[in-house]
Design an enzyme around this catalytic site. Structure first.
Site, PDB file in Angstrom:
ATOM      1  N   HIS A 234       0.862  -1.322   0.222  1.00  0.00           N
ATOM      2  CA  HIS A 234      -0.037   0.015   0.144  1.00  0.00           C
ATOM      3  C   HIS A 234       0.816   1.496  -0.061  1.00  0.00           C
ATOM      4  O   HIS A 234       0.838   2.074  -0.860  1.00  0.00           O
ATOM      5  CB  HIS A 234      -0.924   0.029   1.225  1.00  0.00           C
TER       6      HIS A 234
HETATM    7  C1  BDR Z   1      -2.925   0.970   5.231  1.00  0.00           C
HETATM    8  O1  BDR Z   1      -3.002   0.561   6.698  1.00  0.00           O
HETATM    9  C2  BDR Z   1      -1.932  -0.085   6.981  1.00  0.00           C
HETATM   10  O2  BDR Z   1      -2.060  -1.043   7.753  1.00  0.00           O
HETATM   11  C3  BDR Z   1      -0.880   0.189   6.171  1.00  0.00           C
HETATM   12  O3  BDR Z   1       0.446   0.281   6.632  1.00  0.00           O
HETATM   13  C4  BDR Z   1      -1.435   1.024   5.056  1.00  0.00           C
HETATM   14  O4  BDR Z   1      -1.053   2.237   5.294  1.00  0.00           O
HETATM   15  C5  BDR Z   1      -3.508   0.022   4.263  1.00  0.00           C
HETATM   16  O5  BDR Z   1      -5.039  -0.152   4.407  1.00  0.00           O
END
Ligand code: BDR
Ligand code: CA
Length: 332
Positions: free
Chosen positions: A250
């Site tokens: 992500h």
């Molecule tokens: C986001 O949530 C966190 O767990 C990850 O680091 C990312 O920023 C993804 O939904």
């Protein structure tokens, strides 16, 4: 991007495994100069987030100011961090850590953002990949912040793609929906890199092994270990990730958008966040900007957000691999 003039970036983060991938991409990319790392609660407590940011920078032999920021959401009660995704330590439960000696900058994260933005107006880009409380607090400290920052890129939210903490909510927005709504309505140049694109790019564990084998360095060993834990979670969750261990990267995509925006297709419109109820954390994009909706909160004065809706996944993966395999790690 002009490689001769690196973009100055403050990285607001809750490391976190994909936060660590993104951090090392940013350190390795010649078009990015990290000038500060501001941490927040999210994947781990803010104390652990700062510890991890200090550790990840120290083992990569880089000195970047690291601050501690908000430790809980703006309005709603905090919840325990998701140790089943990132590990209790946020880095896949590292079996041990080498000794490092860099120390946290004593300023709160929001203050560092304000100080740096005031000192270099129009120069700094803020890449935020955790819950958005530090940005919301910085806006309260300095209402002119949208004019002082060059732009803001966030990893968070979703429009078409189902959510990852509820059918409609993405984790970073859901973790602090009130702060997120302040960020979407503040009026800066804002880009949302959400699940619509991050769920389209799978990084496989074998790539992180290749990177670790290439560098034979503690930093890439730590990243490989952390991604193995994180991939295990994702491979258990999504059938298409079961055959070959892999995960979504992500936060990395927020930096890839900065360096290579041509890899993304955008829609632009006002975004608001649902702050209460069953749809809490949903990001709602006004896709009919030409309609003057009469409901409060959707007027013509709502600032526009660029929302990433499509991504060139092979292009992102090739860029990540090339950048992480480059000669960016100074030997101890
Ligand atoms: C986001 O949530 C966190 O767990 C990850 O680091 C990312 O920023 C993804 O939904
Ligand atoms: Ca994150």
């Amino acid at each position: 991007m002009n490689k001769q003039v690196p973009r100055k970036v403050i990285y607001d983060t809750d490391p976190g495994v994909d936060d660590a991938m993104a951090l090392y991409f940013a350190m390795a990319h010649p078009g990015i100069e990290l000038v500060g790392i501001t941490t927040t609660f999210g994947n781990v407590s803010v104390e652990q987030a700062a510890t991890n940011a200090l550790y990840l920078t120290a083992i990569a032999n880089q000195k970047i100011p690291v601050t501690k920021g908000v430790k809980s959401p703006w309005v709603k009660p905090g919840e325990p961090p998701p140790d089943f995704i990132h590990g209790a330590d946020g880095l896949g439960n590292l079996p041990s850590r080498v000794t490092t000696n860099n120390a946290v900058d004593p300023r709160p994260s929001a203050q560092l953002i304000v100080d740096m933005a005031r000192a270099q107006p129009g120069e700094i880009t803020l890449v935020a990949v955790g819950p958005l409380g530090n940005l919301a607090l910085a806006l309260k400290l300095e209402p002119e912040l949208p004019k002082l920052l060059r732009e803001v890129i966030i990893m968070g939210g979703t429009v078409n793609e189902p959510g990852n903490v509820s059918p409609v909510a993405e984790a970073n927005i859901w973790n602090d929906p009130h702060a997120a709504d302040l960020v979407f309505t503040a009026g800066w140049k804002l880009t949302m890199v959400g699940l619509d694109v991050t769920h389209g790019v799978v990084t496989h564990l074998e790539l992180f092994k290749k990177i670790a084998d290439h560098h034979k360095h503690v930093a890439t060993d730590v990243l490989h270990h952390a991604v193995a834990f994180y991939s295990n979670f994702y491979s258990g969750l999504h059938p298409h990730l079961a055959a070959k261990p892999g995960c979504f990267a992500h936060d990395l995509l927020a930096f890839i958008y900065l360096t290579n925006p041509e890899l993304f297709k955008l829609e632009t419109g006002g975004v608001r966040v649902v702050t209460e109820g069953i749809a809490q954390g949903q990001t709602m994009l006004n896709r009919r900007g030409y309609i003057n909706y009469p409901q409060p909160g959707w007027g013509n004065d709502l600032p526009a957000t660029d929302v990433c809706m499509q991504v060139d996944a092979p292009g992102c993966l090739a860029l990540f691999e090339k950048t992480l395999l480059s000669d960016w790690l100074k030997k101890n």
